[in-house]
Scaffold this active site. Sequence first.
Site, PDB file in Angstrom:
ATOM      1  N   GLY A  45       0.841  -1.191   0.000  1.00 11.74           N
ATOM      2  CA  GLY A  45       0.000   0.000   0.000  1.00 11.74           C
ATOM      3  C   GLY A  45       0.873   1.236   0.000  1.00 11.74           C
ATOM      4  CD  GLN A  50       3.467   5.849   2.694  1.00 14.00           C
ATOM      5  OE1 GLN A  50       2.502   5.279   2.199  1.00 14.00           O
ATOM      6  NE2 GLN A  50       4.459   5.194   3.256  1.00 14.00           N
ATOM      7  CB  CYS A  98       5.311   2.396   7.518  1.00 11.12           C
ATOM      8  SG  CYS A  98       4.810   3.874   6.617  1.00 11.12           S
ATOM      9  CG  LEU A  99       6.745   1.146   1.464  1.00 11.31           C
ATOM     10  CD1 LEU A  99       6.167   1.452   0.088  1.00 11.31           C
ATOM     11  CD2 LEU A  99       7.864   0.121   1.349  1.00 11.31           C
ATOM     12  CG  HIS A 140      -0.371   1.214   7.571  1.00 14.38           C
ATOM     13  ND1 HIS A 140       0.606   0.868   8.469  1.00 14.38           N
ATOM     14  CD2 HIS A 140       0.243   2.031   6.675  1.00 14.38           C
ATOM     15  CE1 HIS A 140       1.742   1.461   8.132  1.00 14.38           C
ATOM     16  NE2 HIS A 140       1.550   2.167   7.045  1.00 14.38           N
ATOM     17  CD  GLU A 141      -0.937   2.395   2.953  1.00  8.99           C
ATOM     18  OE1 GLU A 141      -0.541   3.567   2.868  1.00  8.99           O
ATOM     19  OE2 GLU A 141      -0.163   1.448   3.156  1.00  8.99           O
ATOM     20  CG  HIS A 144       0.305   6.963   5.629  1.00  9.92           C
ATOM     21  ND1 HIS A 144       1.467   7.456   6.173  1.00  9.92           N
ATOM     22  CD2 HIS A 144       0.532   5.641   5.425  1.00  9.92           C
ATOM     23  CE1 HIS A 144       2.354   6.464   6.294  1.00  9.92           C
ATOM     24  NE2 HIS A 144       1.807   5.352   5.855  1.00  9.92           N
TER      25      HIS A 144
HETATM   26 CO    CO Z   1       2.716   3.487   5.891  1.00  8.19          CO
END
Ligand code: CO
Length: 184
Positions: A45, A50, A98-99, A140-141, A144
């Site tokens: 995701g 991000q 998380c990226l 999670h997304e 953000h």
């Molecule tokens: Co993340």
Amino acid sequence: MIYPIYIYGSQALRKECEPITEDFPDLAKFVKDMFETMYAADGVGLAAPQIGKNVKMFVIDPGFYAPDNEELKDTKRVYINPEIYEESVDEIVFTEGCLSIPGIHEDVSRPEAVKIRYLDENLQPHDELLEGYVARVVQHEYDHLQGTLFTDHLAPLRKTLVGGKLNGMSKGKFSAGYRTKQVK
Ligand code: CO
């Protein structure tokens, strides 16, 4: 186009995002770039902040790395202006990463199921009940888009233990196998 991914410590990860409007310039390209960037970083995701864009949009493809998993078939989605309007009382614990926070994986407790309204890449409305792994990725997304990161959900003790690493990360101490950026 593959964008660099903004790392912990970047302002963009902490801002509340604006809704996407019909006059958004070249939405199709933006969607394509988001997926390209996500796959290039081996993510399931990716949320717009991000890559430094503070708009309400995220993409997911939980089944991409598990093509034989029936539960995850056809779960590739674009979520625009999403609204989670109902959450299950039951929560489950699951390890997240998380990226934007490379190298840190921690258990997070979240509702097991959620109901979500959103627009797809063609700005068509949808209303879904999500459960299990997909519900986890989406929550999670979705976080953000309000400037919340999974590490914000940790219990106080874990937060303290992870705090040192996060502090270092915000000062540029991290390594990731994909293009990154840090803008304070
Ligand atoms: Co993340």
